[in-house]
Design a protein around this motif. Structure first.
Motif, short mmCIF file in Angstrom:
data_model
loop_
_atom_site.label_atom_id
_atom_site.label_comp_id
_atom_site.label_asym_id
_atom_site.label_seq_id
_atom_site.Cartn_x
_atom_site.Cartn_y
_atom_site.Cartn_z
N GLU A 47 0.84 -1.21 0.00
CA GLU A 47 0.00 0.00 0.00
C GLU A 47 0.87 1.26 0.00
O GLU A 47 0.65 2.19 -0.79
CB GLU A 47 -0.91 0.00 1.23
CG GLU A 47 -1.74 1.27 1.36
CD GLU A 47 -2.55 1.30 2.67
OE1 GLU A 47 -2.92 2.41 3.09
OE2 GLU A 47 -2.78 0.21 3.25
N TYR A 48 1.88 1.29 0.88
CA TYR A 48 2.71 2.49 0.98
C TYR A 48 3.68 2.63 -0.20
O TYR A 48 3.97 3.75 -0.63
CB TYR A 48 3.46 2.49 2.31
CG TYR A 48 2.54 2.59 3.50
CD1 TYR A 48 1.51 3.54 3.53
CD2 TYR A 48 2.68 1.74 4.59
CE1 TYR A 48 0.66 3.62 4.62
CE2 TYR A 48 1.82 1.82 5.68
CZ TYR A 48 0.81 2.76 5.68
OH TYR A 48 -0.04 2.84 6.75
N LEU A 49 4.14 1.50 -0.72
CA LEU A 49 5.00 1.57 -1.91
C LEU A 49 4.20 2.08 -3.12
O LEU A 49 4.74 2.81 -3.96
CB LEU A 49 5.62 0.21 -2.20
CG LEU A 49 6.72 -0.25 -1.23
CD1 LEU A 49 7.17 -1.66 -1.57
CD2 LEU A 49 7.90 0.72 -1.24
N ASN A 50 2.93 1.70 -3.20
CA ASN A 50 2.07 2.19 -4.29
C ASN A 50 1.84 3.69 -4.14
O ASN A 50 1.83 4.44 -5.12
CB ASN A 50 0.74 1.44 -4.30
CG ASN A 50 0.87 0.04 -4.88
OD1 ASN A 50 1.78 -0.23 -5.67
ND2 ASN A 50 -0.02 -0.86 -4.48
N LYS A 51 1.64 4.14 -2.89
CA LYS A 51 1.46 5.57 -2.64
C LYS A 51 2.71 6.34 -3.05
O LYS A 51 2.63 7.43 -3.63
CB LYS A 51 1.16 5.82 -1.16
CG LYS A 51 -0.29 5.61 -0.76
CD LYS A 51 -0.52 6.14 0.66
CE LYS A 51 -1.99 6.10 1.02
NZ LYS A 51 -2.24 6.71 2.35
N ALA A 52 3.85 5.75 -2.72
CA ALA A 52 5.12 6.39 -3.08
C ALA A 52 5.26 6.48 -4.59
O ALA A 52 5.68 7.51 -5.13
CB ALA A 52 6.28 5.61 -2.47
N LYS A 53 4.89 5.40 -5.27
CA LYS A 53 5.00 5.38 -6.73
C LYS A 53 4.07 6.41 -7.37
O LYS A 53 4.43 7.09 -8.33
CB LYS A 53 4.66 3.98 -7.25
CG LYS A 53 4.88 3.79 -8.74
CD LYS A 53 4.58 2.35 -9.15
CE LYS A 53 4.81 2.15 -10.64
NZ LYS A 53 4.53 0.74 -11.04
N GLU A 54 2.85 6.54 -6.80
CA GLU A 54 1.89 7.52 -7.31
C GLU A 54 2.40 8.95 -7.11
O GLU A 54 2.20 9.81 -7.96
CB GLU A 54 0.55 7.34 -6.60
CG GLU A 54 -0.20 6.09 -7.00
CD GLU A 54 -1.43 5.85 -6.14
OE1 GLU A 54 -1.76 6.76 -5.34
OE2 GLU A 54 -2.05 4.79 -6.25
N LEU A 55 3.06 9.19 -5.96
CA LEU A 55 3.61 10.51 -5.68
C LEU A 55 4.75 10.82 -6.64
O LEU A 55 4.90 11.93 -7.13
CB LEU A 55 4.10 10.59 -4.23
CG LEU A 55 3.88 11.89 -3.46
CD1 LEU A 55 2.41 12.29 -3.49
CD2 LEU A 55 4.34 11.72 -2.00
N GLY A 56 5.55 9.79 -6.92
CA GLY A 56 6.65 9.92 -7.88
C GLY A 56 7.98 10.23 -7.24
O GLY A 56 8.11 11.18 -6.48
N TYR A 57 8.97 9.39 -7.53
CA TYR A 57 10.32 9.60 -7.00
C TYR A 57 11.00 10.76 -7.73
O TYR A 57 10.64 11.06 -8.88
CB TYR A 57 11.13 8.32 -7.15
CG TYR A 57 10.64 7.17 -6.30
CD1 TYR A 57 10.94 7.11 -4.94
CD2 TYR A 57 9.85 6.15 -6.86
CE1 TYR A 57 10.47 6.05 -4.16
CE2 TYR A 57 9.39 5.09 -6.08
CZ TYR A 57 9.70 5.06 -4.72
OH TYR A 57 9.24 4.02 -3.95
N PRO A 58 11.96 11.45 -7.07
CA PRO A 58 12.47 11.19 -5.72
C PRO A 58 11.53 11.72 -4.63
O PRO A 58 10.81 12.68 -4.85
CB PRO A 58 13.80 11.95 -5.71
CG PRO A 58 13.61 13.06 -6.68
CD PRO A 58 12.73 12.51 -7.75
N LEU A 59 11.60 11.04 -3.47
CA LEU A 59 10.78 11.39 -2.32
C LEU A 59 11.67 11.67 -1.11
O LEU A 59 12.76 11.12 -1.00
CB LEU A 59 9.81 10.26 -2.00
CG LEU A 59 8.79 9.91 -3.08
CD1 LEU A 59 8.05 8.62 -2.70
CD2 LEU A 59 7.81 11.05 -3.29
N VAL A 60 11.18 12.50 -0.23
CA VAL A 60 11.89 12.81 1.02
C VAL A 60 11.15 12.14 2.17
O VAL A 60 9.94 12.33 2.33
CB VAL A 60 11.97 14.33 1.25
CG1 VAL A 60 12.74 14.63 2.53
CG2 VAL A 60 12.63 15.03 0.06
N LEU A 61 11.86 11.34 2.96
CA LEU A 61 11.28 10.70 4.14
C LEU A 61 11.84 11.37 5.39
O LEU A 61 13.05 11.58 5.49
CB LEU A 61 11.61 9.20 4.18
CG LEU A 61 10.88 8.32 3.16
CD1 LEU A 61 11.59 8.36 1.81
CD2 LEU A 61 10.79 6.87 3.66
#
Length: 399
Positions: free
Chosen positions: A172-186
């Protein structure tokens, strides 16, 4: 008679050393003609110590020796007075001093997050900076971002989750990350000074970032990284009754985002006179920021709006992100106790560090006087007529 100002610093936080440096700067800026300065150090084990030796940074090279020289203390409320008293008392032991107002310079967990502010509220003593609610919201990036969203302030796309839920909801969270689009800041939700922040360019780095950020906090914030990132900051000084915005700064960085090393081991200022100090003031920065007059005005207006939205007080620094190509502006976060108290953003408008400290103390005393006029309780005779027999309280009683 001088006003007795206790400066609290240290604390149980990853920003412990930053706090010591900031407090040293603040104490040096206080006008000794007006104030009696009382340093109170909070150790990483949450014990309080008081003594003049605490003002000397060289003493901290041997912490055990330093704490052996100064007494461990407690703050005690006696009627309307708060006194500093030693933990170890003898037959003729007296209070070390009394306190008129407190200036907290405690960054991060258990200091900047409302914990210390709640303690000072219980003591009923005036203190500089944000109150319990504003401090707590300013420290928790999840709550802060929800407030910004509700107020329709511009922020980068984001989501959050509890770190312990990641394994069960990984897809679920990896899909959310993919939808947001890399690069991402955690980011850890409730930390500062860029500690625990990771940039993920793919799924593997995202999973590693969750593990890293999760070692510092239960809640993890995930943000879409801004393209062509420029980091612009603005300070606000005042309270909900009246506030003003400073000049802007653009902060230099050696990595993709401003790191702990950039902040506290940077290369100094550009376009401004050297302050001769360490800490956040040593960061590579350009003051004023090289942005247009229109962009400057917009950032200052957004900074004031964010400050007012949280009910902030004292001096805060609101950090912004700008897309270097499109000039799109987004609020990153508010720092309710910024490193070095953002004095370097007020000097260009003829508010030196000493004047800034004066204003912080004035605002603290004014807020306390206003609160003293408010009604928080009223006298009743409810307990005079209380009887245990057959009483179940107002909701449980039968008519």
């Amino acid at each position: 008679m001088k006003i007795k100002v206790a400066v609290l610093f240290g604390g149980e936080s990853v920003e412990h050393e930053v706090s010591i440096i900031s407090a040293k700067q603040a104490m040096e800026a206080l006008d000794t003609e007006k104030y009696e300065i009382i340093p109170i150090y909070i150790s990483k084990s949450r014990d309080l110590y008081c003594g003049e030796e605490l003002r000397d940074l060289t003493q901290y090279k041997d912490m055990d020796a330093l704490l052996a020289k100064v007494p461990q203390v407690v703050l005690v409320k006696k009627n309307q007075t708060v006194t500093i008293e030693p933990v170890k008392k003898g037959l003729f032991t007296k209070a070390i001093n009394t306190i008129d107002v407190v200036v907290p310079v405690v960054h991060g967990t258990n200091g900047e997050d409302g914990t210390l502010q709640g303690y000072l509220e219980m003591l009923k003593i005036p203190y500089a900076g944000c109150d319990v609610v504003a401090a707590a919201v300013g420290q928790d990036k999840v709550v802060m971002k929800h407030m910004f969203e509700t107020a329709k302030l511009p922020i980068t796309p984001w989501f959050w989750f509890y770190g312990h839920e990641f394994e069960d909801k990984k897809d679920e969270y990896l899909n959310k990350a993919k939808e947001l689009g890399y690069p991402l800041v955690l980011k850890p939700a409730c930390l500062g000074s860029s500690v625990g922040i990771v940039i993920a360019h793919n799924e593997e780095e995202f999973i590693e970032g969750v593990e890293e950020a999760g070692t510092f906090d239960f809640k993890i914030v995930v943000e879409k990284m801004v393209d062509n990132l420029r980091e612009i900051n603005c300070s606000v000084l005042g309270s909900c009754f009246s506030a003003k915005a400073s000049v802007l700064e653009e902060v230099g960085k050696n990595d993709e985002i401003l790191s702990y090393k950039d902040k506290y081991q940077g290369g100094g200022s550009k376009g401004a006179k050297s302050q001769g100090s360490k800490g956040m003031a040593s960061t590579t920065r350009i003051v004023p920021a090289p942005v247009s007059e229109e962009q400057t005005k917009k950032i200052q207006e957004l900074a004031l709006e964010a400050f007012h939205l949280l009910g902030s007080s004292g001096v805060c620094r609101i950090d912004f992100m700008m897309n270097g190509k499109t000039d799109e502006i987004m609020i990153n976060e508010i720092n309710t106790i910024p490193g070095s108290l953002a004095f370097y953003l007020w000097s260009p408008v003829d508010v030196d560090f000493t004047a800034l400290m004066d204003e912080l103390i004035r605002i603290a005393l004014e807020r306390h006087r206003k609160k003293e006029k408010m009604t928080f309780s009223y006298d009743t005779n409810l307990l005079q007529n209380y009887s245990e027999s057959g009483s179940k309280g107002a909701k449980g009683s039968k008519s």
